[in-house]
Scaffold this active site. Structure first.
Site, PDB file in Angstrom:
ATOM      1  N   HIS A  30       0.752  -1.154   0.054  1.00 12.94           N
ATOM      2  CA  HIS A  30       0.153   0.151  -0.007  1.00 12.94           C
ATOM      3  C   HIS A  30       0.931   1.495   0.105  1.00 12.94           C
ATOM      4  CE1 HIS A  30      -3.198  -2.852   0.929  1.00 12.94           C
ATOM      5  NE2 HIS A  30      -3.896  -2.020   0.069  1.00 12.94           N
TER       6      HIS A  30
ATOM      7  N   GLU B  94     -10.252 -11.558  -4.179  1.00  7.44           N
ATOM      8  CA  GLU B  94      -8.943 -11.154  -3.948  1.00  7.44           C
ATOM      9  C   GLU B  94      -8.517 -12.391  -3.216  1.00  7.44           C
ATOM     10  OE1 GLU B  94      -8.252  -7.365  -2.244  1.00  7.44           O
ATOM     11  OE2 GLU B  94     -10.115  -7.612  -1.057  1.00  7.44           O
TER      12      GLU B  94
ATOM     13  N   CYS C 155      -9.602  -3.927 -10.167  1.00  5.00           N
ATOM     14  CA  CYS C 155      -9.115  -2.810  -9.731  1.00  5.00           C
ATOM     15  C   CYS C 155      -7.737  -2.856  -8.936  1.00  5.00           C
ATOM     16  CB  CYS C 155     -10.232  -2.314  -8.419  1.00  5.00           C
ATOM     17  SG  CYS C 155     -10.527  -3.462  -7.395  1.00  5.00           S
TER      18      CYS C 155
ATOM     19  N   ASP D 132      -3.905  -8.466  -3.910  1.00  4.38           N
ATOM     20  CA  ASP D 132      -4.086  -9.515  -3.006  1.00  4.38           C
ATOM     21  C   ASP D 132      -4.313 -10.922  -3.594  1.00  4.38           C
ATOM     22  OD1 ASP D 132      -3.789  -8.480  -0.431  1.00  4.38           O
ATOM     23  OD2 ASP D 132      -5.608  -7.374  -0.810  1.00  4.38           O
TER      24      ASP D 132
HETATM   25  C1  PEP Z   1      -6.203  -5.517  -4.332  1.00  4.15           C
HETATM   26  O1  PEP Z   1      -5.938  -6.054  -3.622  1.00  4.15           O
HETATM   27  O2  PEP Z   1      -5.818  -5.631  -5.720  1.00  4.15           O
HETATM   28  C2  PEP Z   1      -6.940  -4.186  -4.324  1.00  4.15           C
HETATM   29  C3  PEP Z   1      -7.215  -3.521  -5.157  1.00  4.15           C
HETATM   30  O3  PEP Z   1      -7.104  -3.899  -2.881  1.00  4.15           O
HETATM   31  P1  PEP Z   1      -5.702  -3.414  -2.036  1.00  4.15           P
HETATM   32  O4  PEP Z   1      -4.718  -3.072  -3.004  1.00  4.15           O
HETATM   33  O5  PEP Z   1      -6.240  -1.958  -1.273  1.00  4.15           O
HETATM   34  O6  PEP Z   1      -5.618  -4.452  -1.199  1.00  4.15           O
HETATM   35 MG    MG Z   2      -6.780  -5.847  -1.493  1.00  7.41          MG
END
Ligand code: PEP
Ligand code: MG
Length: 595
Positions: A215, A456, A527, A480
Site C-alpha cells: 500500500h 482477492e 481494480c 491480494d
Molecule cells: C487489491 O488487492 O488488488 C486491491 C485493489 O485492494 P488493496 O490493494 O487495497 O488491497
Molecule cells: Mg486488496
C-alpha cells in the site's frame, strides 16, 4: 516516522541541479511509478530507532527535559482518549492493550530514566529515550517465556508514540523549502506515512524496503511522481543533500550523477513531459477498441481530495475508494457524519458518475493508531471484512455513512476480502440493518444501491457460484489475489521478485472470474494494480474484461492502449496463453499480443 536531523535540516534550495564532485554510484530496486525525478536527497526515518543524536547546551537541558515531559503527557492524553472512545461492544483485549500501554508509559524506566540520560549525557530527548528502549528490549529478548518476550513490541509502540509527540508533526519530515527539488530517501514508510506526503510536492521517493504492490507503493503511485522501493541500502549510503536521479520506470537510483548522465536524464525528463501532455488530448475521447467495443475506465482513490485528478483524467467513475485511508494518522475513529461528508464530497464531485466505495480494509499493513497489534501474520489475520464483522458497531457507522451519501449520486458498495458464503450473508445482513436504521430515522438513501464483492482470495475465485448469486457486481483485487495465490507477502521486498501477475495460476483465476461473472450477467472489473499495467491491458481485454479501475495518472496511457486494440485479435492470443504451460511460449505469445 520521520526524524529529521536538526543539524541537517534538508537540502538548500537550488534553482537547477548541478552535478557535484562526489563519487557517483547506482542502486537498483523496483520502480513503482514511471518518470524521471532529479533532485536533492532528504533523509527521512521510518524506523523508530533511527533518531538524531546531538549535544544539548548546558543551559538548555531543563528545556529539553520539559520537552520530553510534555511528550509523555501528550501520549498519556492520547491513550486515555483512545480508551474512552473504545465502543462498549469492542473485544476486551482492545481496552486491555491500551491499559498495558498506559502502564508502560508511566513506568519509571520510560518516563524517568531518559531524563537522567538527558542531563548526564547532555543529549537530546529522542536519543535518550531510544537508548533506554534499546536497553529494555535487550532485557526482553533474554526472557524465555514467549508471551512475555512479545510484550517488547508494546514498549516499542509506546516509545514510537512518544517520539512522534516530540516531533510534533507526526510522520512528516520538516519540509525543506523548494520541495519540488527534493527526493525523499527512507528505509521504510508505512501507508499512513505516505498518505501524509500527499500534502507535499516532493519530486520523488525511494525506500529500502517494500514491494511494488504494497500500500505504500500504491499511495506513491497515486502521487504520480517517480518512486523506487526495495533499494536495500539507499538510506545508509545516500547522504543528505546529494544529487539524485530517480528512474521510476527502470527502478534505478543514480547518486551524484556526472554531467553527461545528468544531461541525458534531463532530456529524458522533458521527453516524458511532452508525451504526457500529448496524452491529455485523449481525455474526452470515448474509450473504445478499434472494433468499437466500449471499455469502462474508472479510477482508484484513497482520499476525497484525489477525486479532482479523477475528473481531470476523464475517468468514467471511481472504481475503488479505499475508505480505510480516512482512518489512518489519527487517534480516534471518524464518526458517521464525518465519514458521510467525505463520501458525499466524492459523490457530488463525480456528478452522477458511479462511485464505488469499498468498506474498510483495515488490518495487514493498514492499521489505526493504537491498534498496531495485528496478530502473528497480519495479511492472513483479522483484516478487511473479517475485521468489520468482528466490529459490528464500527461497520454500522460506516455503512450508514455510505448509504447516506448514496442519496446524492450513483454509489456502489464494495466488500473486500470475501471468501466464505457466511461472510457474504453477514455483510448483506449488516447492510440491511443499516438500511433499516436509516428508514427508521427517515434519512434518505438509495434503496437499490448495488453491492459488490472483491475477488482477492483464490478460494473465492474458485467458488464464485454463491458470489454471483448474491452480489450485484465483482471487482478483482489482483494485488491480494496474486499475494495469496503465490504465497508472497506483497510488502516484503525479499520475495517481490516472485510476485508475478502473469503467473499461469493467476491468469486462470482472473479469466475464470471474468467468464463466470459475464455468464451470470453481472459486471466485473479489475481494480488491482494490474488494471493500470500496460503489459496486461490487452490480455485482460482478451479475457473479456470491460471495466478497469486504476490510479488517475495511469488512465490515459491505458486508454491509448484500448484505442489501439482489436478484440478478436487479442481474444485468440489470450486463449493460447491460457492453454500453454511452456514459459518461453507464453512469453512469445505475450510479446506478440503487445507488439
Ligand atoms: C487489491 O488487492 O488488488 C486491491 C485493489 O485492494 P488493496 O490493494 O487495497 O488491497
Ligand atoms: Mg486488496
Amino acid at each position: 516516522m520521520s526524524v529529521a536531523d536538526p543539524k541537517h535540516p534538508g537540502p538548500a534550495p537550488r534553482s537547477s541541479p548541478l552535478p557535484n564532485q562526489e563519487a557517483s554510484f547506482t542502486l537498483h530496486g523496483m520502480g513503482v511509478s514511471g518518470g524521471v525525478a532529479i533532485g536533492y536527497a532528504h533523509l527521512v526515518s521510518a524506523a523508530q530507532l533511527e533518531v538524531a543524536h546531538y549535544e544539548v547546551p548546558a543551559g538548555e537541558i531543563d528545556a529539553e527535559i520539559s520537552r520530553f515531559e510534555h511528550a509523555i503527557e501528550q501520549v498519556r492524553g492520547e491513550l486515555v482518549g483512545l480508551r474512552a472512545s473504545v465502543p462498549a461492544s469492542a473485544p476486551a483485549e482492545m481496552t486491555a492493550f491500551l491499559d498495558v500501554h498506559l502502564m508502560i508509559l508511566d513506568d519509571a524506566n520510560l518516563s524517568q530514566v531518559p531524563k537522567t540520560l538527558i542531563r548526564e549525557r547532555q543529549a537530546n530527548a529522542e536519543w535518550a529515550l531510544v537508548q533506554q528502549l534499546d536497553m529494555l528490549t535487550a532485557q526482553f529478548d533474554a526472557i524465555e517465556d514467549a508471551y512475555l518476550r512479545e510484550r517488547k513490541h508494546d514498549i516499542v509502540q509506546v516509545v514510537e508514540r512518544v517520539l512522534k509527540a516530540m516531533l510534533g508533526t507526526g510522520h512528516v519530515p520538516d519540509a525543506p523549502s523548494h520541495e519540488e527539488n527534493v527526493i525523499v530517501v527512507a528505509h521504510d514508510l508505512s501507508p499512513a506515512d505516505m498518505i501524509l506526503f500527499k500534502e507535499h510536492e516532493f519530486a520523488g521517493f525511494v525506500t529500502d524496503l517494500g514491494g511494488v504492490t504494497s500500500h505504500t507503493a500504491i499511495v506513491a503511485r497515486s502521487l504520480d511522481i517517480p518512486a523506487i522501493v526495495g533499494l536495500h541500502r539507499a538510506r545508509s549510503l545516500v547522504r543528505e543533500g546529494e544529487l539524485l536521479i530517480v528512474d521510476g520506470r527502470e527502478g534505478v537510483l543514480i547518486v551524484n550523477p556526472g554531467t553527461q548522465v545528468l544531461a541525458e536524464y534531463q532530456l529524458r525528463q522533458s521527453q516524458l513531459e511532452i508525451e504526457k501532455k500529448k496524452l491529455r488530448r485523449l481525455r474526452t475521447t470515448p474509450s473504445a477498441t478499434l472494433d468499437g467495443v466500449h471499455v469502462e475506465l474508472h479510477a482508484n482513490i484513497e482520499l476525497p481530495q484525489d477525486v479532482e485528478e479523477v475528473r481531470e483524467a476523464g475517468a468514467a467513475g471511481v472504481g475503488l475508494f479505499r475508505s480505510e485511508f480516512l482512518f489512518l494518522n489519527r487517534n480516534d475513529l471518524p464518526g458517521e457524519d464525518e465519514q458521510f461528508e467525505s463520501y458525499r464530497q466524492v459523490v457530488d464531485t463525480m456528478k452522477g458518475l458511479p462511485v464505488t466505495i469499498r468498506t474498510l480494509d483495515l488490518g495487514a499493513d493498514k492499521t489505526v493508531n493504537g491498534a498496531e497489534n495485528a496478530g502473528p501474520n497480519p495479511a492472513l489475520g483479522l483484516r478487511a471484512i473479517r475485521f468489520c464483522l468482528a466490529e459490528p458497531q464500527m461497520f454500522q457507522t460506516q455503512l450508514r455513512a455510505i448509504l447516506r451519501a448514496s442519496a446524492f449520486g450513483r454509489t456502489r458498495l464494495l466488500i473486500p476480502m470475501l471468501a466464505h458464503s457466511h461472510e457474504i450473508n453477514n455483510a448483506l445482513a449488516a447492510i440491511a440493518q443499516a438500511k433499516a436504521s436509516l428508514e427508521r430515522d427517515n434519512i434518505p438513501f438509495d434503496r437499490g444501491i448495488a453491492v459488490g464483492g472483491m475477488v482477492e482470495v483464490p478460494g473465492a475465485a474458485l467458488a464464485l457460484g454463491y458470489f454471483v448469486k448474491r452480489l450485484d457486481f465483482l471487482s478483482i483485487g489482483t494485488n491480494d489475489l496474486i499475494q495469496y495465490t503465490l504465497a508472497i507477502d506483497r510488502t516484503d521486498d525479499t520475495v517481490s521478485h516472485l510476485y508475478d501477475p502473469l503467473h499461469p495460476a493467476v491468469l486462470h483465476l482472473i479469466s475464470h472470474t471474468i467468464r463466470t461473472a459475464t455468464r451470470a450477467g453481472i459486471p466485473v472489473a479489475v481494480c488491482g494494480e494490474m488494471a493500470g499495467d500496460l503489459a496486461a491491458t490487452r490480455l485482460l481485454l482478451g479475457f473479456g474484461l470491460r471495466e478497469f479501475s486504476m490510479h488517475p495518472a495511469q488512465l490515459l496511457p491505458i486508454k491509448q492502449q484500448v484505442l489501439r486494440t482489436n478484440i478478436p485479435d487479442v481474444e485468440v492470443i489470450a486463449k493460447k496463453i491460457l492453454r500453454t504451460d511452456d514459459p518461453d511460449k507464453r512469453q512469445a505469445l505475450l510479446d506478440k499480443l503487445n507488439s
